[in-house]
Each structure stands twice: as C-alpha cells, then as structure tokens.
Design a protein around this motif. Structure first.
Motif, PDB file in Angstrom:
ATOM      1  N   GLY A 281      14.524   3.080   2.598  1.00  0.00           N
ATOM      2  CA  GLY A 281      13.551   3.459   1.586  1.00  0.00           C
ATOM      3  C   GLY A 281      13.491   2.516   0.395  1.00  0.00           C
ATOM      4  O   GLY A 281      14.317   1.619   0.238  1.00  0.00           O
ATOM      5  N   ASN A 282      12.489   2.748  -0.460  1.00  0.00           N
ATOM      6  CA  ASN A 282      12.230   1.858  -1.592  1.00  0.00           C
ATOM      7  C   ASN A 282      11.673   2.690  -2.748  1.00  0.00           C
ATOM      8  O   ASN A 282      10.691   3.417  -2.570  1.00  0.00           O
ATOM      9  N   ASP A 283      12.287   2.589  -3.917  1.00  0.00           N
ATOM     10  CA  ASP A 283      11.914   3.444  -5.053  1.00  0.00           C
ATOM     11  C   ASP A 283      10.556   3.115  -5.660  1.00  0.00           C
ATOM     12  O   ASP A 283      10.005   3.923  -6.404  1.00  0.00           O
ATOM     13  N   PHE A 284      10.016   1.967  -5.363  1.00  0.00           N
ATOM     14  CA  PHE A 284       8.682   1.617  -5.852  1.00  0.00           C
ATOM     15  C   PHE A 284       7.625   1.912  -4.800  1.00  0.00           C
ATOM     16  O   PHE A 284       6.631   2.598  -5.051  1.00  0.00           O
ATOM     17  N   LEU A 285       7.846   1.447  -3.601  1.00  0.00           N
ATOM     18  CA  LEU A 285       6.842   1.569  -2.542  1.00  0.00           C
ATOM     19  C   LEU A 285       6.751   2.976  -1.964  1.00  0.00           C
ATOM     20  O   LEU A 285       5.802   3.284  -1.243  1.00  0.00           O
ATOM     21  N   CYS A 286       7.706   3.841  -2.284  1.00  0.00           N
ATOM     22  CA  CYS A 286       7.667   5.194  -1.738  1.00  0.00           C
ATOM     23  C   CYS A 286       6.506   6.012  -2.305  1.00  0.00           C
ATOM     24  O   CYS A 286       6.125   7.033  -1.723  1.00  0.00           O
ATOM     25  N   GLU A 287       5.912   5.572  -3.410  1.00  0.00           N
ATOM     26  CA  GLU A 287       4.782   6.291  -3.992  1.00  0.00           C
ATOM     27  C   GLU A 287       3.485   5.888  -3.296  1.00  0.00           C
ATOM     28  O   GLU A 287       3.137   4.704  -3.236  1.00  0.00           O
ATOM     29  N   VAL A 288       2.764   6.857  -2.767  1.00  0.00           N
ATOM     30  CA  VAL A 288       1.567   6.571  -1.998  1.00  0.00           C
ATOM     31  C   VAL A 288       0.500   5.890  -2.847  1.00  0.00           C
ATOM     32  O   VAL A 288      -0.267   5.046  -2.351  1.00  0.00           O
ATOM     33  N   GLU A 289       0.430   6.211  -4.165  1.00  0.00           N
ATOM     34  CA  GLU A 289      -0.569   5.567  -5.027  1.00  0.00           C
ATOM     35  C   GLU A 289      -0.315   4.071  -5.126  1.00  0.00           C
ATOM     36  O   GLU A 289      -1.254   3.268  -5.223  1.00  0.00           O
ATOM     37  N   VAL A 290       0.949   3.682  -5.089  1.00  0.00           N
ATOM     38  CA  VAL A 290       1.308   2.262  -5.125  1.00  0.00           C
ATOM     39  C   VAL A 290       0.808   1.569  -3.856  1.00  0.00           C
ATOM     40  O   VAL A 290       0.196   0.491  -3.915  1.00  0.00           O
ATOM     41  N   ARG A 291       1.048   2.197  -2.727  1.00  0.00           N
ATOM     42  CA  ARG A 291       0.632   1.595  -1.454  1.00  0.00           C
ATOM     43  C   ARG A 291      -0.896   1.504  -1.371  1.00  0.00           C
ATOM     44  O   ARG A 291      -1.448   0.499  -0.899  1.00  0.00           O
ATOM     45  N   ARG A 292      -1.567   2.541  -1.831  1.00  0.00           N
ATOM     46  CA  ARG A 292      -3.034   2.513  -1.821  1.00  0.00           C
ATOM     47  C   ARG A 292      -3.578   1.452  -2.766  1.00  0.00           C
ATOM     48  O   ARG A 292      -4.566   0.769  -2.455  1.00  0.00           O
ATOM     49  N   ALA A 293      -2.941   1.299  -3.912  1.00  0.00           N
ATOM     50  CA  ALA A 293      -3.373   0.269  -4.875  1.00  0.00           C
ATOM     51  C   ALA A 293      -3.218  -1.126  -4.274  1.00  0.00           C
ATOM     52  O   ALA A 293      -4.095  -1.985  -4.426  1.00  0.00           O
ATOM     53  N   MET A 294      -2.119  -1.359  -3.572  1.00  0.00           N
ATOM     54  CA  MET A 294      -1.905  -2.664  -2.948  1.00  0.00           C
ATOM     55  C   MET A 294      -2.959  -2.947  -1.888  1.00  0.00           C
ATOM     56  O   MET A 294      -3.456  -4.078  -1.770  1.00  0.00           O
ATOM     57  N   ASN A 295      -3.320  -1.935  -1.118  1.00  0.00           N
ATOM     58  CA  ASN A 295      -4.327  -2.110  -0.066  1.00  0.00           C
ATOM     59  C   ASN A 295      -5.680  -2.496  -0.654  1.00  0.00           C
ATOM     60  O   ASN A 295      -6.403  -3.323  -0.084  1.00  0.00           O
ATOM     61  N   LEU A 296      -6.024  -1.906  -1.812  1.00  0.00           N
ATOM     62  CA  LEU A 296      -7.281  -2.236  -2.487  1.00  0.00           C
ATOM     63  C   LEU A 296      -7.192  -3.546  -3.254  1.00  0.00           C
ATOM     64  O   LEU A 296      -8.209  -4.217  -3.473  1.00  0.00           O
ATOM     65  N   GLY A 297      -5.987  -3.905  -3.656  1.00  0.00           N
ATOM     66  CA  GLY A 297      -5.814  -5.067  -4.531  1.00  0.00           C
ATOM     67  C   GLY A 297      -5.588  -6.381  -3.816  1.00  0.00           C
ATOM     68  O   GLY A 297      -5.422  -7.416  -4.472  1.00  0.00           O
ATOM     69  N   ILE A 298      -5.571  -6.366  -2.476  1.00  0.00           N
ATOM     70  CA  ILE A 298      -5.433  -7.613  -1.714  1.00  0.00           C
ATOM     71  C   ILE A 298      -6.821  -8.120  -1.341  1.00  0.00           C
ATOM     72  O   ILE A 298      -7.592  -7.431  -0.660  1.00  0.00           O
ATOM     73  N   ASP A 299      -7.140  -9.323  -1.776  1.00  0.00           N
ATOM     74  CA  ASP A 299      -8.408  -9.963  -1.433  1.00  0.00           C
ATOM     75  C   ASP A 299      -8.211 -10.694  -0.103  1.00  0.00           C
ATOM     76  O   ASP A 299      -7.728 -11.831  -0.061  1.00  0.00           O
ATOM     77  N   ARG A 300      -8.562 -10.047   0.970  1.00  0.00           N
ATOM     78  CA  ARG A 300      -8.301 -10.601   2.298  1.00  0.00           C
ATOM     79  C   ARG A 300      -9.128 -11.848   2.585  1.00  0.00           C
ATOM     80  O   ARG A 300      -8.672 -12.745   3.294  1.00  0.00           O
ATOM     81  N   GLU A 301     -10.341 -11.905   2.064  1.00  0.00           N
ATOM     82  CA  GLU A 301     -11.168 -13.092   2.283  1.00  0.00           C
ATOM     83  C   GLU A 301     -10.545 -14.304   1.609  1.00  0.00           C
ATOM     84  O   GLU A 301     -10.511 -15.405   2.185  1.00  0.00           O
ATOM     85  N   ALA A 302     -10.051 -14.119   0.385  1.00  0.00           N
ATOM     86  CA  ALA A 302      -9.375 -15.221  -0.309  1.00  0.00           C
ATOM     87  C   ALA A 302      -8.109 -15.611   0.438  1.00  0.00           C
ATOM     88  O   ALA A 302      -7.781 -16.801   0.557  1.00  0.00           O
ATOM     89  N   LEU A 303      -7.396 -14.618   0.940  1.00  0.00           N
ATOM     90  CA  LEU A 303      -6.187 -14.883   1.716  1.00  0.00           C
ATOM     91  C   LEU A 303      -6.502 -15.735   2.941  1.00  0.00           C
ATOM     92  O   LEU A 303      -5.797 -16.702   3.249  1.00  0.00           O
ATOM     93  N   LEU A 304      -7.593 -15.381   3.629  1.00  0.00           N
ATOM     94  CA  LEU A 304      -7.989 -16.157   4.809  1.00  0.00           C
ATOM     95  C   LEU A 304      -8.314 -17.592   4.436  1.00  0.00           C
ATOM     96  O   LEU A 304      -7.934 -18.540   5.137  1.00  0.00           O
ATOM     97  N   ASP A 305      -9.029 -17.773   3.333  1.00  0.00           N
ATOM     98  CA  ASP A 305      -9.403 -19.119   2.900  1.00  0.00           C
ATOM     99  C   ASP A 305      -8.178 -19.936   2.507  1.00  0.00           C
ATOM    100  O   ASP A 305      -8.053 -21.112   2.871  1.00  0.00           O
ATOM    101  N   HIS A 306      -7.259 -19.319   1.756  1.00  0.00           N
ATOM    102  CA  HIS A 306      -6.113 -20.058   1.226  1.00  0.00           C
ATOM    103  C   HIS A 306      -5.064 -20.372   2.291  1.00  0.00           C
ATOM    104  O   HIS A 306      -4.436 -21.433   2.251  1.00  0.00           O
ATOM    105  N   VAL A 307      -4.869 -19.453   3.232  1.00  0.00           N
ATOM    106  CA  VAL A 307      -3.773 -19.602   4.187  1.00  0.00           C
ATOM    107  C   VAL A 307      -4.245 -20.084   5.555  1.00  0.00           C
ATOM    108  O   VAL A 307      -3.565 -20.875   6.214  1.00  0.00           O
ATOM    109  N   LEU A 308      -5.413 -19.615   5.996  1.00  0.00           N
ATOM    110  CA  LEU A 308      -5.884 -19.921   7.346  1.00  0.00           C
ATOM    111  C   LEU A 308      -7.137 -20.789   7.375  1.00  0.00           C
ATOM    112  O   LEU A 308      -7.757 -20.934   8.438  1.00  0.00           O
TER     113      LEU A 308
END
Length: 527
Positions: A281-308
């Motif tokens: 377990g993890n004391d930060f990631l165990c909160e569902v609001e944190v996980r949902r925020a990360m899912n919304l806060g990742i720019d996947r298109e930018a990630l594709l451009d920068h990495v792939l």
C-alpha cells in the motif's frame, strides 16, 4: 565483442557477399517466394518451438506457424476454426467437445488425430509455466477426430486458449521436441541457428491454402543491428523503434502496426501496511481522488509526442479497441479539474509547490526496468507532468528480481496487452486471496462480474460482463470507479519494409514486438 554481436556481424557479411554474387534475375526469383525478417533478440523462444513451454503464447502471443491450432483469430479478432470443424459446450460450461478435420497430417506423414490434441493439452496442463491451465481437469479423445476438454470450472473464454496452443504429435514428442518440432502448420522449421536465425519453409502437406511465401528467414537482432541491416539492404523487413522511425532507409517504407501493447502504472489502492514482512500500500495513492486527478492530469498526446515521436495511441485501459473494451474508460485531459480534485481532497500546495495533507507529502517513487529506455522515458515524462499538479515523483530503476515485490507499495511502469479478456482478470481480480496479483486492489463487485463472465454459457455474451466489470454505472475500475491503474499509451509496432513487398493486413498486435507481424506471412507477396 559479445558472442551475439559477432554472430550478427557474420550474418551481415554473409548476406552482403551473397547479394554481391547474385544477378538481378536470381534476386527477382528469390523475392517472389521468400522474405527475410529482422526481429528482436527477445523474440527467440528460450524453450524452443514447443507450444507446451510457451511457443505461440505468453506475453508474445502469436500463431505458432509450425503447428496448427484448433481456432485462430481474424483481422477483427473474431474466432475462426482452424483444425476444428465443429464444437459444442455443455450447459454447465464444464465440457467443450471439439470435432477436428480429418485431412490434417504431421510433416512426418502421420495423421493428426484427437489423441494428439488431448496429449498436447494434458502436457500443457502438467508442464506449462507460461499460461494458466488450472481450469483444465483433463483432455480426452472420444473418437478418432473428436476431443473433449473437461474443466474444473466454467471458462467461457476457452476458445482463446484453443487459438494459440499448437498441436504436437504424441508419437514424436520428447525432450528435444522444441529444437526439432514436427507439426501440421503452414511452415516447417528447416534450420535454427541459436542466437542467430530461424529458417522456415512452406509445408507441402498443409491442409489449407498454399503459402505464397515459400521461405521465411528470421534474424534475431538488436535495434541497432536491424537498422544497420536495413541500411545495407540485407533484410526485407526490420523492426525498429520510434527513435529510428524518421530515418527510413532508401528503398524501404515505414509500416505502422496498431497495437494493444500498452504501458501503464499500477496505483496501490490501500494505505501503507506490512503483510508477511512485505510493504503493502501507499499513503498518498490510496486516496481515490488522487488517482482520479492523476488520470485527468496526464496529457497523453504530449506524452506520445515527447516519448514516442507520435508513434502510438493514448491508452485508457488494458484492452483499448478489443471486443470487450469499455469505451467509458476514456477521459479528456483536464488539468484544471485534476487540480480541483486534489484541493477538494485536502491536498494543499506546500513547500516548492508540492502538495501536502496532514503531514503526508504528495509524493511517490515510480519504478522502471533499467534495460528499457522507453519505460524510463515514460517515467520521466510522468514525473514532469505530475509536478505541474503539485505531485513529486522520484524515478527509480528496478530489476524484475525486486520490482514485483516493490510494486505492492509503489508504482512501476508495466507493459501488457493480449488478445484475451484474461488480461483484465489477471490485473484486477482479487482471486480470493486478498488482493489482485500485481498491485493491492480488491472490489467484490468487479470480481463477481468477472467470475460471471467466465461462467457465462456464451463467449459473445461474456463480453458485456467484462465491460461491466470495468464500469457498470456505479462501480468499477475506470475514472468514476476505483482506478487502480493509470494507462498511458499503446505503442505502435514499427517496421522498415522493402518497397515491393506486400505485407498482408495486420490485426491489432498484442504486447511483444516480433512474431505478431508474421502471423499471416503466408499471405505476403512481392509485386
């Protein structure tokens, strides 16, 4: 110089000498019925070409080519009959009866019968370390051309197992089978020079349509060696990576294969604790609001451009675009809403902009395998993007010897993707022993949907249950649910293909950059 590099150098030299000694007419004749393909070194099967020990299965799922399977998947991933001509399932789902064709023969001239099918599956049950056969009680021939699969529990997706297990001959099976396989498939293994190459030749006794490619030569190469071979014109197809995709050699074109070869991050859903001496377990990631925020806060298109360099697609699940995909898993990039979710959950900006709550820092360590430059680049990109949300990420290289255990308390960049709903089951089902296998997560409703999907009387009907396991309108594993994984991208499989070579239409590739491309090499042709 390493042994494998020395072998590759010899192969390249021989190929160049051979090319120099061949006239134009001879090259044209060779091209009409043969092809040379450069594949990753990791594509060479460690246990040889033996379906019992994983050839055609595992994380590099493909059609075994040398052996026949009972079923196969078409371009849309629908199941089609291969050796099978008919099948029935008992009402309780515990017995699958399959009738096979009567004209299939092994390359030693012996007929393929139900006894061989039963033998193969019982061997897999007893010896396979790659796939799960615990549902199989026994396989039994009930006639010369009819076999029964008697299961311990209902398993609606059994046809997907039957689509990748190649049938071996009982009379010609021994410890050395993987090196000298006898099969009934489209091709015969004529030569295997370990750590160098495999030579396949068309099976003249194959019961199906005659392969257009009479000879298939597979060279096992590093990315750099494959690039050099393409630059020298010594291969017809060379796998490559996004870093080389903009450097297409002369007389080649770039083939982009769509995949469900995804990269994602596990997010432990329980608070930090100890279980059997292991951090969980993890004391930060165990909160569902944190996980949902990360899912919304990742720019996947930018990630594709920068990495792939753009050679990929955004990933929102482990099964994007497959028949059991839950389309509601898709989200729009929304950093404003992501920040609001964190603030509403009590995570306020602290020193240097990193959020805090009740003395806990909004921070975690993200692991990646040290020999995988793509996963390392993805980890660094996630680190940079999440910093803008006030989340501090520390990246760490971790070998597989420790990563599996550490992933129970901290995220890891994983690679998944298969042509079976069992990928969902393996990642999200608690399996009755506490938590899911690769990261602590448990949801009894999700488990129940997947159990019902496996017990379903119809494969097609099970798809809806797999979708409901992901999101049923009130609970599941997507954005509005528990979100125990953060999916980043599906990596396109890239190949340099020599001009004039017609590569047959590809179905969505699973995880693994290699044999999937040649699933239909028998249908390739030269202009």
């Amino acid at each position: 110089m390493k042994k494998s590099q020395f072998h590759i150098l010899i192969l390249l030299c021989l190929a160049m000498l051979s090319a120099a000694g061949c006239g134009e007419s001879r090259e044209r004749e060779r091209q009409q019925d043969s092809v040379i393909v450069a594949m990753p070194v990791s594509s060479e099967p460690e246990e040889g070409f033996n379906p019992v020990y994983g050839w055609g299965a595992g994380e590099h799922v493909h059609e075994p080519l040398i052996q026949s399977t009972l079923f196969r998947t078409n371009q849309s991933l629908a199941l089609e009959k291969d050796l099978a001509v008919d099948y029935q399932v008992s009402e309780d789902g515990l017995c699958w009866s399959v009738t096979i064709r009567e004209d299939a023969v092994f390359t030693d001239g012996e007929p393929l019968t139900a006894e061989d099918v039963a033998f193969t599956y019982n061997q897999c049950r007893d010896h396979s370390s790659v796939n799960d056969f615990t549902m199989l009680r026994e396989a039994a021939a009930v006639g010369t051309y009819q076999v029964e699969f008697r299961l311990n529990r209902p398993y609606s997706i059994w046809p997907y197992t039957m689509a990748h297990v190649g049938i071996v001959p009982e009379h010609a099976y021994d410890e050395g089978y993987g090196r000298n396989p006898v099969g009934s498939g489209r091709y015969i293994l004529k030569q295997w020079d370990q750590e160098q190459q495999v030579i396949l030749e068309a099976n003249p006794d194959y019961y199906g349509e005659k392969p257009k490619m009479e000879q298939v030569i597979v060279l096992f190469m590093t990315e750099e060696a494959a690039m050099a071979a393409a630059l020298a014109g010594n291969v017809d197809v060379a796998y490559t990576a996004a870093a080389y995709a903009g450097q297409v050699p002369g007389q080649y074109f770039l083939l982009e294969a769509e995949t469900v070869d995804n990269r994602g991050i596990n997010l432990p859903t329980v608070a930090r604790q100890e279980q059997d001496g292991q951090a969980l377990g993890n004391d930060f990631l165990c909160e569902v609001e944190v996980r949902r925020a990360m899912n919304l806060g990742i720019d996947r298109e930018a990630l594709l451009d920068h990495v792939l360099a753009g050679y990929g697609t955004p990933a929102y699940s482990v099964c994007d675009r497959l028949p059991w995909d839950q389309e509601s898993a898709r989200v729009e990039y929304d950093p404003k809403r992501a920040g609001a979710l964190l603030t509403e959950a009590g995570w306020k900006p602290g020193a240097e902009g990193i959020r805090e709550k009740a003395g806990v820092k909004a921070a975690f360590t993200l692991m990646f395998h040290p020999e995988d430059s793509l996963r390392q680049a993805l980890a660094e990109e996630v680190k940079n993007q999440l910093k803008a949300l006030g989340i501090e990420v520390t990246t760490e290289a971790a070998g597989w010897d420790t990563a599996y255990d550490k992933a129970q308390s901290q995220p890891l960049v994983w690679g998944w993707g298969a042509h079976t709903p069992m990928e969902l089951y393996n990642l999200y089902h608690s399996k009755g022993d506490g938590y899911a296998q690769y990261s602590p997560y448990r949801n009894e409703t999700v488990d129940a949907y997947m159990d019902a999907a496996l017990a379903c009387g119809s494969l097609e009907e099970s798809y809806q249950l797999w979708k409901q396991a992901q999101w049923d309108g009130s609970t599941g594993i997507t954005q509005e649910g528990d979100l125990p994984w953060l999916w980043l991208c599906n990596v396109k499989h890239l190949y340099f293909v020599k001009e004039g070579l017609q590569v047959a239409e590809q179905k969505i590739h699973p995880h693994g950059h290699g044999w999937s491309l040649v699933n239909n090499v028998d249908a390739w042709s030269w202009e």
